[in-house]
Design an enzyme around this catalytic site. Sequence first.
Site, PDB file in Angstrom:
ATOM      1  N   GLY A  51      12.982 -14.059   0.132  1.00 10.82           N
ATOM      2  CA  GLY A  51      13.910 -14.076   1.196  1.00 10.82           C
ATOM      3  C   GLY A  51      14.688 -12.910   1.715  1.00 10.82           C
ATOM      4  O   GLY A  51      14.786 -12.741   3.085  1.00 10.82           O
TER       5      GLY A  51
ATOM      6  N   CYS B 223      10.133 -26.657  -5.444  1.00 10.52           N
ATOM      7  CA  CYS B 223      11.374 -26.294  -4.716  1.00 10.52           C
ATOM      8  C   CYS B 223      11.711 -27.398  -3.590  1.00 10.52           C
ATOM      9  O   CYS B 223      12.905 -27.226  -3.259  1.00 10.52           O
ATOM     10  CB  CYS B 223      10.708 -24.990  -3.605  1.00 10.52           C
TER      11      CYS B 223
ATOM     12  N   GLU C  42      14.710 -21.377   2.586  1.00 15.83           N
ATOM     13  CA  GLU C  42      14.955 -22.007   1.486  1.00 15.83           C
ATOM     14  C   GLU C  42      14.875 -21.482   0.342  1.00 15.83           C
ATOM     15  O   GLU C  42      13.507 -21.151  -0.132  1.00 15.83           O
ATOM     16  CB  GLU C  42      14.171 -23.555   1.769  1.00 15.83           C
TER      17      GLU C  42
END
Length: 171
Positions: A19, A70, A36
């Site tokens: 990320g 996840c 996410e």
Amino acid sequence: LVEDERIRLVSATGSTRMGREVALACAPAFTRTLLELGGNNAAIVTPSADIELAVRAITFAAVGTAGQRCTSLRRLIVHHSIADLLVARLRAAFESLPIGDPRNDGVLVGPLVGEGAFRAMEAALREAAEHDADVTGGERILDGVPSGGHYVKPAIVRMPSWSGASPPSRP
């Protein structure tokens, strides 16, 4: 893809490291991101919800794959008028789940992926308890499961309520 100026939004699921790299690559062009990065998916349960359906859906979403994907459900946002009822039903559902070798018929909860995942779960539950959470489950199971695995009871953590417009700050 993230450096292509024609792209105005990048949605990515993965690690914090991934990320960070995506965000840095998108920053020069001010490309928007939806990241996410930690599996903190939430469900909202309102007073008009079908409680039994909510319990089944929450249990499947939170406990499937021992909560290790996840997209696992990690948080519930529940209207105060039904919170006690929902938590009681979830505790009963979690307690009834067969835990063991997932290759065996009828077993619904297998082991955590390894000792690191087990230690991280223990630490998270301990930290929650230190912040006045009501913790149910999370105990390691050694009897009736294959040796060497990290089998644990699914946990429910009920954080204390707060009043006001904003949640308490994290330590």
